[in-house]
Motif scaffolding. Structure first.
Motif, mmCIF file in Angstrom:
data_model
loop_
_atom_site.group_PDB
_atom_site.id
_atom_site.type_symbol
_atom_site.label_atom_id
_atom_site.label_comp_id
_atom_site.label_asym_id
_atom_site.label_seq_id
_atom_site.Cartn_x
_atom_site.Cartn_y
_atom_site.Cartn_z
ATOM 1 N N LYS A 197 -6.799 -4.820 13.772
ATOM 2 C CA LYS A 197 -5.705 -3.997 14.287
ATOM 3 C C LYS A 197 -5.266 -4.449 15.687
ATOM 4 C CE LYS A 197 -5.208 -1.392 10.668
ATOM 5 N NZ LYS A 197 -3.977 -1.459 9.877
ATOM 6 N N ASN A 220 1.589 3.221 -2.384
ATOM 7 C CA ASN A 220 1.340 4.186 -3.463
ATOM 8 C C ASN A 220 0.525 5.397 -3.027
ATOM 9 O OD1 ASN A 220 -1.183 3.114 -3.207
ATOM 10 N ND2 ASN A 220 -1.228 2.085 -5.196
ATOM 11 N N GLY A 241 0.820 -1.217 0.000
ATOM 12 C CA GLY A 241 0.000 0.000 0.000
ATOM 13 C C GLY A 241 0.850 1.263 0.000
ATOM 14 N N ARG A 287 -2.387 -2.422 -5.581
ATOM 15 C CA ARG A 287 -3.150 -2.884 -6.748
ATOM 16 C C ARG A 287 -3.228 -1.851 -7.876
ATOM 17 N NH1 ARG A 287 -8.317 -3.771 -3.251
ATOM 18 N NH2 ARG A 287 -7.481 -1.717 -2.740
ATOM 19 N N ASP A 288 -3.377 -0.594 -7.530
ATOM 20 C CA ASP A 288 -3.629 0.456 -8.524
ATOM 21 C C ASP A 288 -2.319 0.834 -9.225
ATOM 22 O OD1 ASP A 288 -3.980 2.929 -9.827
ATOM 23 O OD2 ASP A 288 -5.624 3.470 -8.484
ATOM 24 N N ASP A 313 -2.085 -7.825 -5.025
ATOM 25 C CA ASP A 313 -3.203 -7.842 -4.077
ATOM 26 C C ASP A 313 -2.699 -8.613 -2.861
ATOM 27 O OD1 ASP A 313 -5.414 -8.432 -2.527
ATOM 28 O OD2 ASP A 313 -6.739 -8.783 -4.240
ATOM 29 N N VAL A 314 -2.552 -7.922 -1.743
ATOM 30 C CA VAL A 314 -1.898 -8.558 -0.584
ATOM 31 C C VAL A 314 -2.768 -9.621 0.096
ATOM 32 C CG1 VAL A 314 -0.295 -6.682 -0.044
ATOM 33 C CG2 VAL A 314 -2.601 -6.675 0.967
ATOM 34 N N TYR A 333 -12.382 -3.896 11.637
ATOM 35 C CA TYR A 333 -11.135 -3.122 11.615
ATOM 36 C C TYR A 333 -10.443 -3.213 12.978
ATOM 37 C CZ TYR A 333 -8.078 0.910 10.669
ATOM 38 O OH TYR A 333 -6.991 1.732 10.472
ATOM 39 N N ILE A 365 -4.501 10.361 10.808
ATOM 40 C CA ILE A 365 -3.639 10.915 9.769
ATOM 41 C C ILE A 365 -4.512 11.249 8.551
ATOM 42 C CG2 ILE A 365 -1.548 10.508 8.383
ATOM 43 C CD1 ILE A 365 -1.069 10.135 11.436
ATOM 44 N N ASN A 391 1.577 -2.349 5.467
ATOM 45 C CA ASN A 391 0.773 -1.141 5.653
ATOM 46 C C ASN A 391 -0.589 -1.197 4.971
ATOM 47 O OD1 ASN A 391 0.356 2.007 5.706
ATOM 48 N ND2 ASN A 391 0.335 1.428 3.544
ATOM 49 N N GLY A 430 -2.049 7.718 14.851
ATOM 50 C CA GLY A 430 -3.276 8.407 15.284
ATOM 51 C C GLY A 430 -4.081 8.755 14.048
ATOM 52 N N GLY A 442 -0.592 -0.795 12.835
ATOM 53 C CA GLY A 442 -1.795 -0.957 13.654
ATOM 54 C C GLY A 442 -2.643 0.290 13.550
ATOM 55 N N THR A 495 -5.559 11.101 5.172
ATOM 56 C CA THR A 495 -5.347 10.262 3.978
ATOM 57 C C THR A 495 -6.706 10.025 3.308
ATOM 58 O OG1 THR A 495 -5.791 8.144 5.070
ATOM 59 C CG2 THR A 495 -3.509 8.949 5.177
ATOM 60 N N ILE A 507 -0.349 6.740 4.250
ATOM 61 C CA ILE A 507 0.707 6.455 5.229
ATOM 62 C C ILE A 507 1.855 5.665 4.595
ATOM 63 C CG2 ILE A 507 1.171 5.038 7.278
ATOM 64 C CD1 ILE A 507 -1.507 6.091 8.398
HETATM 65 P P1 NDP Z 1 -5.198 4.765 2.133
HETATM 66 O O1 NDP Z 1 -6.581 4.360 1.769
HETATM 67 O O2 NDP Z 1 -4.706 6.108 1.739
HETATM 68 O O3 NDP Z 1 -4.160 3.682 1.626
HETATM 69 C C1 NDP Z 1 -4.418 2.328 1.708
HETATM 70 C C2 NDP Z 1 -3.383 1.623 0.855
HETATM 71 O O4 NDP Z 1 -3.576 0.228 0.945
HETATM 72 C C3 NDP Z 1 -3.488 2.012 -0.604
HETATM 73 O O5 NDP Z 1 -2.201 2.284 -1.065
HETATM 74 C C4 NDP Z 1 -4.063 0.775 -1.279
HETATM 75 O O6 NDP Z 1 -3.499 0.660 -2.580
HETATM 76 C C5 NDP Z 1 -3.539 -0.323 -0.343
HETATM 77 N N1 NDP Z 1 -4.373 -1.518 -0.363
HETATM 78 C C6 NDP Z 1 -5.647 -1.668 0.069
HETATM 79 N N2 NDP Z 1 -6.072 -2.925 -0.148
HETATM 80 C C7 NDP Z 1 -5.041 -3.577 -0.745
HETATM 81 C C8 NDP Z 1 -4.868 -4.903 -1.239
HETATM 82 N N3 NDP Z 1 -5.832 -5.816 -1.161
HETATM 83 N N4 NDP Z 1 -3.672 -5.227 -1.787
HETATM 84 C C9 NDP Z 1 -2.682 -4.313 -1.885
HETATM 85 N N5 NDP Z 1 -2.788 -3.055 -1.430
HETATM 86 C C10 NDP Z 1 -3.966 -2.698 -0.873
HETATM 87 O O7 NDP Z 1 -5.138 4.588 3.723
HETATM 88 P P2 NDP Z 1 -4.101 5.027 4.835
HETATM 89 O O8 NDP Z 1 -2.838 5.479 4.253
HETATM 90 O O9 NDP Z 1 -4.837 5.881 5.768
HETATM 91 O O10 NDP Z 1 -3.903 3.629 5.541
HETATM 92 C C11 NDP Z 1 -2.709 2.886 5.504
HETATM 93 C C12 NDP Z 1 -2.649 1.980 6.704
HETATM 94 O O11 NDP Z 1 -2.632 2.780 7.885
HETATM 95 C C13 NDP Z 1 -3.839 1.052 6.851
HETATM 96 O O12 NDP Z 1 -3.418 -0.181 7.369
HETATM 97 C C14 NDP Z 1 -4.721 1.773 7.860
HETATM 98 O O13 NDP Z 1 -5.542 0.896 8.553
HETATM 99 C C15 NDP Z 1 -3.655 2.361 8.759
HETATM 100 N N6 NDP Z 1 -4.087 3.475 9.585
HETATM 101 C C16 NDP Z 1 -4.499 4.670 9.040
HETATM 102 C C17 NDP Z 1 -4.838 5.712 9.877
HETATM 103 C C18 NDP Z 1 -5.190 7.060 9.378
HETATM 104 O O14 NDP Z 1 -5.548 7.918 10.191
HETATM 105 N N7 NDP Z 1 -5.128 7.331 8.104
HETATM 106 C C19 NDP Z 1 -4.832 5.567 11.328
HETATM 107 C C20 NDP Z 1 -4.387 4.279 11.777
HETATM 108 C C21 NDP Z 1 -4.039 3.284 10.926
HETATM 109 P P3 NDP Z 1 -4.326 0.056 -3.838
HETATM 110 O O15 NDP Z 1 -5.745 0.542 -3.728
HETATM 111 O O16 NDP Z 1 -3.572 0.567 -5.021
HETATM 112 O O17 NDP Z 1 -4.207 -1.435 -3.705
#
Ligand code: NDP
Length: 252
Positions: free
Chosen positions: A159, A15, A13, A38-39, A63-64, A155, A188, A90, A186, A141, A190, A18
């Motif tokens: 976590k 791309n 993730g 994936r994207d 796809d993870v 979720y 963030i 992530n 915390g 987490g 996004t 976080i």
């Molecule tokens: P985003 O939605 O911005 O990013 C999520 C990322 O995960 C994307 O890059 C997406 O890429 C990738 N992803 C989702 N599903 C898959 C899959 N099946 N295979 C591969 N990649 C996947 O979210 P955040 O940056 O906010 O979240 C990132 C992590 O941080 C997550 O684990 C989230 O739970 C955690 N988090 C976020 C918080 C926040 O406040 N933002 C707080 C606490 C935790 P693509 O679609 O291209 O596959």
């Protein structure tokens, strides 16, 4: 101590959000980053951005939740760069519904993406790290690793599970010189939390009110912890769950 030149990291993730914030920090420290998401268009843009910071970067469409795809991604990393030093688990998603409204398919989607993925990627990365004599795994987490949330049962389960999975791997692999830690971000800013702000009225204000730093985090706030946990500076740090939250989790 924080010079990571020559190291190779996979950021799932990576791309956007976080993952991209962490990938930027790692690239600035000299790490060659492989983005596993994936994207493909988004990943291509992220690779360009990371390469502008110095080291090579790659994207491997993954796809993870798919075991075979994860194995192919680790192999592609080793074929391209010859090593895998750091794995950042992530990739994540959320479906916001109370427990009585969550279908089994939705439950599985969230658990597979947030928790089973970390198992699959760690399992696939372990042999290369063990052979190389060490490695670093960083699992993402959440505040919901600590707190409950009525609107996010799958979720929160995923976590909470990430923290326990982190401890199990840290314990199992310490003698292989592989440190495994969790980061608990915390709130963030996004794509994920922009959606949450739309779906949960008052969330934006509640976060500001409760966070001692009185702001939302940015993705670049996640860079430093990634570098620390990827570097020799953290060689005696393992099995921890470190909040990066502007003080959210210590506020009574
Ligand atoms: P985003 O939605 O911005 O990013 C999520 C990322 O995960 C994307 O890059 C997406 O890429 C990738 N992803 C989702 N599903 C898959 C899959 N099946 N295979 C591969 N990649 C996947 O979210 P955040 O940056 O906010 O979240 C990132 C992590 O941080 C997550 O684990 C989230 O739970 C955690 N988090 C976020 C918080 C926040 O406040 N933002 C707080 C606490 C935790 P693509 O679609 O291209 O596959």
């Amino acid at each position: 101590m924080f010079d990571l030149k020559g190291k190779v990291a996979v950021v799932t993730g990576g791309n956007g959000g976080i993952g991209l914030g962490m990938a930027r920090g790692l690239a600035r420290a000299g790490v060659r980053v492989v983005i596993a998401a994936r994207d493909e268009a988004k990943s291509k843009d992220a690779v360009k951005e990371l390469e502008a910071l110095g080291p090579d970067a790659r994207a491997v469409a993954t796809d993870v939740t798919d075991e075979a795809a994860v194995r192919r991604m680790v192999k592609a990393t080793l074929d391209a760069f010859g090593r895998l030093d750091v794995l950042v688990n992530n990739a994540g998603t959320n479906i916001r519904k109370p427990p009585h409204e969550v279908s089994l398919a939705e439950w599985r989607q969230v658990l597979d993406t947030n928790l089973t993925s970390a198992y699959l990627c760690s399992h696939a990365a372990y042999p290369a790290m063990k052979t190389a004599g060490g490695g670093k795994i960083v699992n993402i987490g959440s505040m919901m690793s600590i707190f409950g949330a009525g609107f996010a049962p799958a979720y929160a389960a995923s976590k909470g599970g990430i923290v326990q999975f982190t401890r199990a791997c840290a314990s199992a692999w310490a003698r292989d010189n592989i440190q495994v830690n969790a980061v608990l971000p915390g709130w963030i800013d996004t794509a994920l939390t922009r959606r949450a702000r739309q779906e949960i009225p008052g969330l934006h204000e509640r976060v500001l009110e409760r966070t001692p730093a009185a702001r939302w985090g940015t993705i670049d706030d996640m860079a430093g912890i990634a570098v620390f946990l990827a570097s020799p500076a953290s060689d005696f740090v393992t099995g921890t769950a470190i909040p990066v939250d502007g003080g959210y989790s210590i506020q009574g």
